[in-house]
Scaffold this motif. Structure first.
Motif, PDB file in Angstrom:
ATOM      1  N   ALA A  46       0.822  -1.211   0.000  1.00 35.48           N
ATOM      2  CA  ALA A  46       0.000   0.000   0.000  1.00 35.48           C
ATOM      3  C   ALA A  46       0.854   1.260   0.000  1.00 35.48           C
ATOM      4  O   ALA A  46       0.529   2.244  -0.669  1.00 35.48           O
ATOM      5  CB  ALA A  46      -0.928   0.000   1.219  1.00 35.48           C
ATOM      6  N   LYS A  47       1.962   1.238   0.714  1.00 30.30           N
ATOM      7  CA  LYS A  47       2.812   2.426   0.844  1.00 30.30           C
ATOM      8  C   LYS A  47       3.670   2.665  -0.401  1.00 30.30           C
ATOM      9  O   LYS A  47       3.829   3.792  -0.848  1.00 30.30           O
ATOM     10  CB  LYS A  47       3.705   2.282   2.077  1.00 30.30           C
ATOM     11  CG  LYS A  47       4.617   3.464   2.319  1.00 30.30           C
ATOM     12  CD  LYS A  47       5.428   3.278   3.598  1.00 30.30           C
ATOM     13  CE  LYS A  47       6.442   4.364   3.774  1.00 30.30           C
ATOM     14  NZ  LYS A  47       5.971   5.490   4.543  1.00 30.30           N
ATOM     15  N   ALA A  50       1.075   1.423  -4.293  1.00 32.86           N
ATOM     16  CA  ALA A  50      -0.356   1.737  -4.389  1.00 32.86           C
ATOM     17  C   ALA A  50      -0.749   2.030  -5.834  1.00 32.86           C
ATOM     18  O   ALA A  50      -0.095   2.809  -6.530  1.00 32.86           O
ATOM     19  CB  ALA A  50      -0.696   2.931  -3.508  1.00 32.86           C
ATOM     20  N   GLY A 104      -7.212  -2.759  -3.704  1.00 26.54           N
ATOM     21  CA  GLY A 104      -5.781  -2.949  -3.445  1.00 26.54           C
ATOM     22  C   GLY A 104      -5.278  -4.244  -4.058  1.00 26.54           C
ATOM     23  O   GLY A 104      -5.982  -4.900  -4.823  1.00 26.54           O
TER      24      GLY A 104
END
Length: 112
Positions: A46-47, A50, A104
């Protein structure tokens, strides 16, 4: 326990062709190859990845990586695995595509 590295598909293709890699640009800049544990993997994706598709998730056995693997404090004070040598195809336990879904990345069942 396995540790994990996320590659962009061209980086993974290059590693397969050459048999090894010193990592992505961020790895080269930091002087080591970044890995994550299963517990850290979703946040890492996610960091740092993304919205990115065409990724490959690669698993490695930390015992096989030997003394060149260091567990060092990083994000949130957690210990992260950092490899201070090239990562070779011989180090790879398995690899799989890491598709991007509506909410995601979609990790292999049971991994995270």
């Amino acid at each position: 326990m396995l540790i994990y590295k996320i590659f962009h598909r061209p980086e993974w293709d290059e590693m397969k062709a050459k048999g090894e890699t010193l990592g992505a640009p961020v790895d080269l800049a930091d002087g080591f190859i970044h890995f994550s544990t299963a517990a850290q993997l979703m946040e890492t994706a996610a960091k740092h990845f993304a919205g990115q598709s065409d990724l490959v998730l690669v698993a490695a056995d930390p015992d096989h990586l030997g003394a060149a693997l260091k567990w060092e404090v990083s994000r949130g004070g957690a210990l992260f695995p950092h490899l201070y040598r090239s990562f070779t195809m011989e180090d790879v336990v398995w690899d799989t595509s890491l598709p991007l879904g509506a909410s995601g990345h979609i990790f292999p069942e049971g991994l995270v």
